[in-house]
Design an enzyme around this catalytic site. Structure first.
Site, short mmCIF file in Angstrom:
data_model
loop_
_atom_site.label_atom_id
_atom_site.label_comp_id
_atom_site.label_asym_id
_atom_site.label_seq_id
_atom_site.Cartn_x
_atom_site.Cartn_y
_atom_site.Cartn_z
CD GLU A 105 -3.19 0.53 0.32
OE1 GLU A 105 -2.67 1.36 -0.47
OE2 GLU A 105 -4.40 0.48 0.54
CG ASP A 106 -0.97 4.74 -1.64
OD1 ASP A 106 -1.71 4.04 -0.90
OD2 ASP A 106 -1.43 5.56 -2.45
CG ASP A 109 -6.44 8.56 6.03
OD1 ASP A 109 -5.95 9.09 7.03
OD2 ASP A 109 -7.36 9.08 5.37
CG PHE A 158 -4.26 15.22 1.21
CD1 PHE A 158 -5.17 14.18 1.39
CD2 PHE A 158 -3.75 15.47 -0.05
CE1 PHE A 158 -5.56 13.39 0.31
CE2 PHE A 158 -4.14 14.68 -1.14
CZ PHE A 158 -5.05 13.64 -0.95
CB VAL A 159 1.37 13.28 1.93
CG1 VAL A 159 1.80 13.90 3.25
CG2 VAL A 159 0.80 11.88 2.17
NE ARG A 171 -2.19 8.39 -9.70
CZ ARG A 171 -2.96 7.99 -8.67
NH1 ARG A 171 -2.40 7.62 -7.56
NH2 ARG A 171 -4.27 7.97 -8.79
P1 IMP Z 1 -8.09 4.60 4.18
O1 IMP Z 1 -8.75 5.79 4.82
O2 IMP Z 1 -7.05 4.00 5.08
O3 IMP Z 1 -9.10 3.62 3.70
O4 IMP Z 1 -7.32 5.15 2.92
C1 IMP Z 1 -7.97 5.21 1.71
C2 IMP Z 1 -7.17 5.77 0.61
O5 IMP Z 1 -7.21 7.19 0.73
C3 IMP Z 1 -5.69 5.46 0.52
O6 IMP Z 1 -5.39 4.21 -0.07
C4 IMP Z 1 -5.24 6.58 -0.37
O7 IMP Z 1 -5.49 6.28 -1.73
C5 IMP Z 1 -6.13 7.72 0.06
N1 IMP Z 1 -5.43 8.64 0.98
C6 IMP Z 1 -5.49 8.72 2.32
N2 IMP Z 1 -4.71 9.69 2.78
C7 IMP Z 1 -4.12 10.25 1.71
C8 IMP Z 1 -3.18 11.32 1.53
O8 IMP Z 1 -2.70 11.98 2.47
N3 IMP Z 1 -2.82 11.58 0.25
C9 IMP Z 1 -3.30 10.90 -0.82
N4 IMP Z 1 -4.17 9.89 -0.71
C10 IMP Z 1 -4.58 9.58 0.54
MG MG Z 2 -5.58 7.59 -3.98
#
Ligand code: IMP
Ligand code: MG
Length: 193
Positions: A105-106, A109, A158-159, A171
């Site tokens: 995963e990148d 959150d 937010f990154v 990206r």
């Molecule tokens: P989750 O809230 O853990 O389900 O994250 C969902 C998705 O939100 C991640 O896989 C990212 O694609 C996106 N995301 C969450 N935080 C960031 C951020 O700071 N920058 C860019 N994408 C984000």
């Molecule tokens: Mg995304």
């Protein structure tokens, strides 16, 4: 650097993790992961699209046999008001039955996306499912998830960059930057350059 061609000077971006720091950490993660799997030939499952850049660097830092596959998910609802509903939009190309799966995963959150993926992959009778994420926004967690390999724990900002996007952009930045849109009057939908 070539950054000025990716972003314009007035965009509210601030470098959080420089490219060189990412490079060093990815090398360490690669060694960690290789040690764990030995000669078990894990399947690295990259989560599209954000994890593509990280996965591409990570696999070259893991000096054991491995395979790659990809999966894509989308979260319904605006980021500011997440619905918590995650949907599979593209599936793996091959079965992971009896395989050692490493989800790549990148960023984690709230944890909802990852919790969904873990649940989904566990139903396919894999031998194991582990998680490697480049970034962990730990303070934002809503759903408990276990992360086995973490690149960096970052604050609640937010990154973008190194695979992570805002509206499809950024990206291709070589570093991770904070995008601070609060109080910014510009228009990011206008193409740069
Ligand atoms: P989750 O809230 O853990 O389900 O994250 C969902 C998705 O939100 C991640 O896989 C990212 O694609 C996106 N995301 C969450 N935080 C960031 C951020 O700071 N920058 C860019 N994408 C984000
Ligand atoms: Mg995304």
């Amino acid at each position: 650097m070539g950054e000025s061609r990716v972003t314009s000077p007035d965009e509210p971006l601030r470098v959080l993790i420089p490219a060189e720091a990412i490079r060093r950490r990815v090398r360490e993660l690669g060694e960690e992961i290789a040690l764990h799997y030995g000669d078990r030939t894990p399947v690295f499952v990259g989560v599209l699209k954000g994890a593509v850049v990280f996965l591409a660097d990570l696999i070259r830092a893991v000096e054991v046999p491995l395979e790659c596959d990809f999966i894509a998910v989308s979260s319904y609802g605006a980021r500011s008001r997440p619905s918590g509903i995650v949907k599979l939009t593209a599936d793996l190309a091959a079965s992971v039955e009896e395989r050692d799966v490493l989800i790549v995963e990148d960023i984690v959150d709230t944890g909802r996306t990852l919790a969904y993926l873990q649940r989904n992959l566990e139903t396919r009778q894999p031998r194991s499912v582990r998680v490697c994420t480049l970034l962990d926004k730990a303070a934002r967690r809503e759903v408990p998830v276990t992360l086995h390999h973490v690149g960096f724990t970052i604050p609640d900002e937010f990154v973008v960059g190194y695979g992570l996007d805002y509206g499809g952009r950024y990206r291709n930045l070589p570093h991770i930057a904070v995008l601070d849109l609060a109080g910014w009057a510009g228009d990011l939908t206008t193409p740069v350059g």
